[in-house]
Design an enzyme around this catalytic site. Structure first.
Site, PDB file in Angstrom:
ATOM      1  N   HIS A 151       0.798  -1.324  -0.041  1.00 18.55           N
ATOM      2  CA  HIS A 151      -0.038  -0.013  -0.060  1.00 18.55           C
ATOM      3  C   HIS A 151       0.774   1.232   0.200  1.00 18.55           C
ATOM      4  O   HIS A 151       0.460   2.351   0.069  1.00 18.55           O
ATOM      5  CB  HIS A 151      -0.955  -0.177   1.284  1.00 18.55           C
ATOM      6  CG  HIS A 151      -2.182   0.856   1.144  1.00 18.55           C
ATOM      7  ND1 HIS A 151      -2.242   1.683   2.010  1.00 18.55           N
ATOM      8  CD2 HIS A 151      -3.193   0.788   0.130  1.00 18.55           C
ATOM      9  CE1 HIS A 151      -3.374   2.380   1.871  1.00 18.55           C
ATOM     10  NE2 HIS A 151      -3.895   1.990   0.642  1.00 18.55           N
TER      11      HIS A 151
ATOM     12  N   LYS B  62       3.251   4.318  -1.120  1.00 23.52           N
ATOM     13  CA  LYS B  62       3.275   5.366  -2.440  1.00 23.52           C
ATOM     14  C   LYS B  62       4.581   6.054  -2.241  1.00 23.52           C
ATOM     15  O   LYS B  62       4.940   7.192  -1.647  1.00 23.52           O
ATOM     16  CB  LYS B  62       2.090   6.170  -2.496  1.00 23.52           C
ATOM     17  CG  LYS B  62       0.692   5.503  -2.762  1.00 23.52           C
ATOM     18  CD  LYS B  62      -0.049   5.237  -1.555  1.00 23.52           C
ATOM     19  CE  LYS B  62      -1.261   4.589  -2.144  1.00 23.52           C
ATOM     20  NZ  LYS B  62      -2.166   3.977  -0.821  1.00 23.52           N
TER      21      LYS B  62
ATOM     22  N   ASP C 149      16.906   9.686  -8.880  1.00 24.22           N
ATOM     23  CA  ASP C 149      18.415   9.967  -9.140  1.00 24.22           C
ATOM     24  C   ASP C 149      18.946  10.215  -7.644  1.00 24.22           C
ATOM     25  O   ASP C 149      19.762  10.943  -7.561  1.00 24.22           O
ATOM     26  CB  ASP C 149      18.658  11.248  -9.695  1.00 24.22           C
ATOM     27  CG  ASP C 149      18.696  10.896 -11.334  1.00 24.22           C
ATOM     28  OD1 ASP C 149      18.387   9.970 -11.732  1.00 24.22           O
ATOM     29  OD2 ASP C 149      18.493  12.028 -12.015  1.00 24.22           O
TER      30      ASP C 149
ATOM     31  N   HIS D   1      -9.005  10.692   0.866  1.00 24.09           N
ATOM     32  CA  HIS D   1      -8.408   9.490   0.933  1.00 24.09           C
ATOM     33  C   HIS D   1      -7.162   9.906   1.464  1.00 24.09           C
ATOM     34  O   HIS D   1      -6.071   9.079   1.505  1.00 24.09           O
ATOM     35  CB  HIS D   1      -7.907   9.119  -0.687  1.00 24.09           C
ATOM     36  CG  HIS D   1      -7.180   8.089  -0.825  1.00 24.09           C
ATOM     37  ND1 HIS D   1      -5.696   7.974  -1.219  1.00 24.09           N
ATOM     38  CD2 HIS D   1      -7.423   6.700  -0.920  1.00 24.09           C
ATOM     39  CE1 HIS D   1      -5.358   6.595  -1.371  1.00 24.09           C
ATOM     40  NE2 HIS D   1      -6.242   5.835  -1.272  1.00 24.09           N
TER      41      HIS D   1
ATOM     42  N   LYS E 149      -4.221  10.702   4.497  1.00 27.86           N
ATOM     43  CA  LYS E 149      -3.791  10.289   5.846  1.00 27.86           C
ATOM     44  C   LYS E 149      -2.761  11.078   6.437  1.00 27.86           C
ATOM     45  O   LYS E 149      -1.507  10.816   6.249  1.00 27.86           O
ATOM     46  CB  LYS E 149      -2.956   8.533   5.563  1.00 27.86           C
ATOM     47  CG  LYS E 149      -3.913   7.701   4.676  1.00 27.86           C
ATOM     48  CD  LYS E 149      -3.685   7.640   3.278  1.00 27.86           C
ATOM     49  CE  LYS E 149      -4.334   6.678   2.490  1.00 27.86           C
ATOM     50  NZ  LYS E 149      -5.726   6.503   2.596  1.00 27.86           N
TER      51      LYS E 149
ATOM     52  N   ASP F 140       0.280  20.216  17.397  1.00 30.80           N
ATOM     53  CA  ASP F 140       1.119  21.294  18.073  1.00 30.80           C
ATOM     54  C   ASP F 140       1.670  22.323  16.710  1.00 30.80           C
ATOM     55  O   ASP F 140       1.039  22.521  15.812  1.00 30.80           O
ATOM     56  CB  ASP F 140       2.008  20.984  19.061  1.00 30.80           C
ATOM     57  CG  ASP F 140       1.338  20.705  20.510  1.00 30.80           C
ATOM     58  OD1 ASP F 140       0.006  20.820  20.596  1.00 30.80           O
ATOM     59  OD2 ASP F 140       1.951  20.190  21.422  1.00 30.80           O
TER      60      ASP F 140
END
Length: 431
Positions: free
Chosen positions: A115, A117, A122, A296, A298, A303
């Site tokens: 899952h 991403k 380089d 979608h 996350k 603070d």
């Protein structure tokens, strides 16, 4: 695989919101690649955005850049033979995590998904976030387009992300290569951008050595916060320790705001989270629902200087089954920018869930809430009891192969078992 390393200083970060900001930056960096492009993604579809990525990678491979792309065998299963062939014939190395042929036309490999991403180019720039390669992340997709975030990173943290991605495909960076040469590579950017001093830590979750790493970092943030917490998460159904940390934060006088989906693309997402509303309101957590379209995201900010952006939901799949990656940041500028975006989201596109709204539930609802919570919370443990073959990362070498029929003959090591289910249909994929 050593996936969780030390905090690094001297990094420059760019917060990217939605596909409109994310895809152009990634594609431009790929166009400038000279040596290497590494990508990990759960979903890659044969749509407008997916074809733009394919074309960028094919062009890079044809000019001599080594391109490695790892996709999940479930999330990216719809990719067909022609699409795959266009990559392999150009020299792109396409790796598939846990490929499995459909059973009676249905994708059966639902659990332990890849899952993450991640992008590294380089060993110069990296991306970490929650955005897949599909039209779903563009506003032109319509009312079901997804709200999400990613982070572009330059600086010493890129070395850690690069090393992790190389190890994941079975090509670890030789020990010691970072050392002096790596340090010298980043010093010029530090001198030219002295204000770029973000502390960054890549934290990954797997089913071997780092089973609770991301959740533990979240709980550490919850315990250390003294003023204000905003959590924006697409799939929220954490365990007892997470809920206890939220309660303890409120008891210390911290304002805790939880932003969840109000218009999800899947009804069960809202049902699962809403089973916790009564408890959350009782302990003093503010609940807000994002109403504009599916979320979608996350991300979280606590603070003035703590933030995270990544792929991990706060649900049983991400926290107990999937392979995930989050970037944790200690930097007032980055945290301030993320907070500003979240505050605007709250003010303009969210509604607060009140005690009165939850109190109107029928009494039978509370029975379902109790049953649903315990079933969902313990589901990953039950799923882990199902015997599975060792999860393998395999490379497609035969151009006449699609992701639903399996890989070519090359097997690259083991992988920290992955993620949660999402529908392989581009119109119905959750994560």
């Amino acid at each position: 695989m050593n996936s969780n390393r030390d905090w690094t200083r001297g990094n420059a970060l760019e917060l990217l919101e939605n596909g409109e900001e994310f895809f152009p930056r990634v594609f431009d960096d790929i166009a400038e690649a000279k040596r290497e492009v590494i990508i990990e993604t759960f979903i890659w579809y044969d749509d407008e955005i997916g074809r733009q990525l394919r074309d960028a990678l094919v062009t890079a491979a044809e000019r001599g850049v080594q391109v490695d792309v790892t996709v999940d065998g479930y999330g990216s299963a719809p990719l067909g033979k022609a699409f795959v062939a266009s990559l392999t014939e150009a020299g792109v190395r396409l790796h598939v995590f846990a490929p499995l042929p459909p059973i009676l036309g249905v994708q059966a490999n639902l659990f332990r998904r890849l899952h993450r991403k991640l992008v590294v180019i380089d060993q110069r720039v990296a991306y970490v976030g929650g955005i897949n390669y599909s039209d779903e992340h563009m506003r032109y997709y319509g009312e079901k387009s997804k709200q999400d975030y990613a982070t572009r990173v330059t600086g010493p943290a890129v070395d850690d992300i690069h090393r992790f991605c190389r190890e994941a495909i079975g090509h670890p960076t030789p020990q010691g290569r970072r050392n002096l040469r790596g340090l010298l590579r980043w010093l010029p950017s530090k001198w030219s951008h002295p204000e770029s001093d973000a502390q960054v830590l890549l934290v990954t979750r797997d089913n071997h050595n780092h089973r609770t790493a991301i959740e533990a970092m979240y709980r550490l943030g919850l315990r250390s916060a003294s003023r204000d917490i905003v959590l924006l998460n697409a799939y929220f159904f954490p365990g007892y320790r997470f809920l206890r940390a939220m309660r303890q934060a409120v008891e210390r006088g911290v304002r805790v705001r939880l932003v969840l989906q109000g218009e999800p693309d899947k009804a069960y997402v809202k049902f699962a989270a809403s089973t916790l509303y009564d408890h959350l309101l009782n302990i003093g957590v503010e609940i807000w629902e994002f109403m504009e379209r599916p979320s979608h995201a996350k991300v979280a900010v606590m603070d003035d200087a703590w933030a995270t952006v990544g792929s991990s939901n706060l649900d049983p799949f991400s926290l107990s089954l999937n392979l995930e990656a989050n970037l944790f940041v200690r930097d007032t500028s980055f945290a301030g920018e993320l907070r500003e975006k979240l505050e605007a989201l709250l003010a303009e596109r969210c509604v607060q869930i009140t005690r009165d709204a939850v109190a109107r539930r029928h009494p039978i609802w509370h029975v379902w809430r109790w049953v649903g919570y315990h079933l969902l919370r313990h589901f990953p443990k039950l799923a882990s009891l199902i015997p599975v073959k060792p999860t393998m990362l395999k490379t497609i070498e035969d151009p006449d192969t699609d992701l639903g029929t399996g890989p070519g003959p090359r097997t690259l090591g083991h992988s920290p078992r992955p993620e949660s289910p999402a529908e392989p249909d581009p119109q119905n994929t959750q994560r």
